[in-house]
Write an enzyme that holds these catalytic residues in place. Structure first.
Site, PDB file in Angstrom:
ATOM      1  CB  SER A  63      25.874  21.246 -73.810  1.00 54.92           C
ATOM      2  OG  SER A  63      26.748  20.495 -74.598  1.00 54.92           O
TER       3      SER A  63
HETATM    4  N1  SAH Z   1      26.612  20.814 -79.366  1.00 54.08           N
HETATM    5  C1  SAH Z   1      25.667  19.735 -79.277  1.00 54.08           C
HETATM    6  C2  SAH Z   1      26.112  18.665 -78.298  1.00 54.08           C
HETATM    7  C3  SAH Z   1      26.844  17.685 -79.033  1.00 54.08           C
HETATM    8  S1  SAH Z   1      27.203  16.170 -78.201  1.00 54.08           S
HETATM    9  C4  SAH Z   1      24.318  20.210 -78.885  1.00 54.08           C
HETATM   10  O1  SAH Z   1      24.170  21.383 -78.507  1.00 54.08           O
HETATM   11  O2  SAH Z   1      23.394  19.429 -78.989  1.00 54.08           O
HETATM   12  C5  SAH Z   1      28.641  15.787 -79.166  1.00 54.08           C
HETATM   13  C6  SAH Z   1      28.385  15.457 -80.604  1.00 54.08           C
HETATM   14  O3  SAH Z   1      29.639  15.205 -81.220  1.00 54.08           O
HETATM   15  C7  SAH Z   1      27.562  14.194 -80.814  1.00 54.08           C
HETATM   16  O4  SAH Z   1      26.484  14.465 -81.650  1.00 54.08           O
HETATM   17  C8  SAH Z   1      28.533  13.220 -81.478  1.00 54.08           C
HETATM   18  O5  SAH Z   1      27.931  12.327 -82.380  1.00 54.08           O
HETATM   19  C9  SAH Z   1      29.477  14.176 -82.170  1.00 54.08           C
HETATM   20  N2  SAH Z   1      30.783  13.617 -82.492  1.00 54.08           N
HETATM   21  C10 SAH Z   1      31.506  12.726 -81.778  1.00 54.08           C
HETATM   22  N3  SAH Z   1      32.679  12.488 -82.381  1.00 54.08           N
HETATM   23  C11 SAH Z   1      32.704  13.251 -83.500  1.00 54.08           C
HETATM   24  C12 SAH Z   1      33.669  13.427 -84.548  1.00 54.08           C
HETATM   25  N4  SAH Z   1      34.835  12.776 -84.560  1.00 54.08           N
HETATM   26  N5  SAH Z   1      33.371  14.298 -85.541  1.00 54.08           N
HETATM   27  C13 SAH Z   1      32.191  14.963 -85.548  1.00 54.08           C
HETATM   28  N6  SAH Z   1      31.245  14.833 -84.588  1.00 54.08           N
HETATM   29  C14 SAH Z   1      31.500  13.980 -83.576  1.00 54.08           C
END
Ligand code: SAH
Length: 210
Positions: A63
């Site tokens: 993000s």
């Molecule tokens: N906070 C992170 C950004 C994450 S992007 C950062 O600072 O880098 C969103 C993330 O959520 C991705 O890695 C994706 O694989 C994960 N994700 C998507 N669906 C999910 C679920 N049902 N349970 C856990 N993680 C999930």
């Protein structure tokens, strides 16, 4: 040369985050401290402190710094809290939480991302983070209740399972929606839940376990 990128990090914190209204000193200090570049491939380091989200592999993004700070501030942490994070991704937001809160439980559905994030966070010496690979939309029932929950992928609708894992007075920040998404702040109060719409956002969708 500034091998640690500390100067860029201070500039980022001032010009992107404080200048846009984030005031919580714990959040500002954490943003100035966590080495964001280490959570992305070296080829992206030149852009690590830019005012934008960046691709981190597996089709996922890290993000924008302001959004990380904004969401963290909304949780109202002042140290010692139990926090659940859904969507570990790069682990960058996890690190910001681990600096401020007591303990962080983080769930990631893509194993390669979870392993990479863990290796980086272990390398940086964080010992107050607990990891799980799996579907975070059901939360982490064995560890509930949480003082704060942060969801970093968009839920199609308000996730009741996560709301129910909030402690009394606890807060959750969660993007809700499909095409159009809005960031919601949920507070658990005596009589139920208070839900406030904060702003329009764009996150990758929460995926379902197959
Ligand atoms: N906070 C992170 C950004 C994450 S992007 C950062 O600072 O880098 C969103 C993330 O959520 C991705 O890695 C994706 O694989 C994960 N994700 C998507 N669906 C999910 C679920 N049902 N349970 C856990 N993680 C999930």
């Amino acid at each position: 040369m500034d091998g640690d990128h500390a100067r860029e990090r201070r500039l980022m914190t001032e010009s992107q985050i404080r200048a846009r209204g984030v005031r919580d000193p714990l959040v500002l200090a954490a943003m100035a401290r966590v080495p964001r570049h280490l959570f992305m491939p070296e080829g992206l380091w030149a852009h690590a402190y830019a005012d934008e989200p960046l691709p981190i592999g597996e089709g996922q993004t890290i993000s924008q710094p302001y959004i990380v700070a904004y969401m963290t501030e909304a949780l109202g942490l002042d140290g010692g809290e139990k926090v659940l994070e859904v969507g570990t991704g790069s682990g960058y937001q996890t690190a910001v939480l681990a600096v401020i809160a007591g303990e962080v439980w983080t769930v990631e559905i893509v194993e390669t991302l979870a392993l990479r994030a863990r290796a980086i966070l272990d390398g940086l010496g964080y010992t107050n983070i607990h990891y799980r690979v799996g579907d975070g939309s059901e939360g982490w029932p064995e560890e509930a209740p949480f003082d704060a929950i942060i969801v970093t992928a968009a839920a199609p609708r308000m996730p009741a399972a996560l709301e129910n894992q909030l402690a009394q007075g606890g807060r959750m920040i969660v993007p809700v929606g499909t095409d159009l998404q809005e960031l919601f702040l949920v507070r658990r109060v005596k009589k139920g839940f208070e839900r406030d719409r904060l702003l329009g956002v764009r996150f990758v969708p929460l995926v379902k376990a197959s």
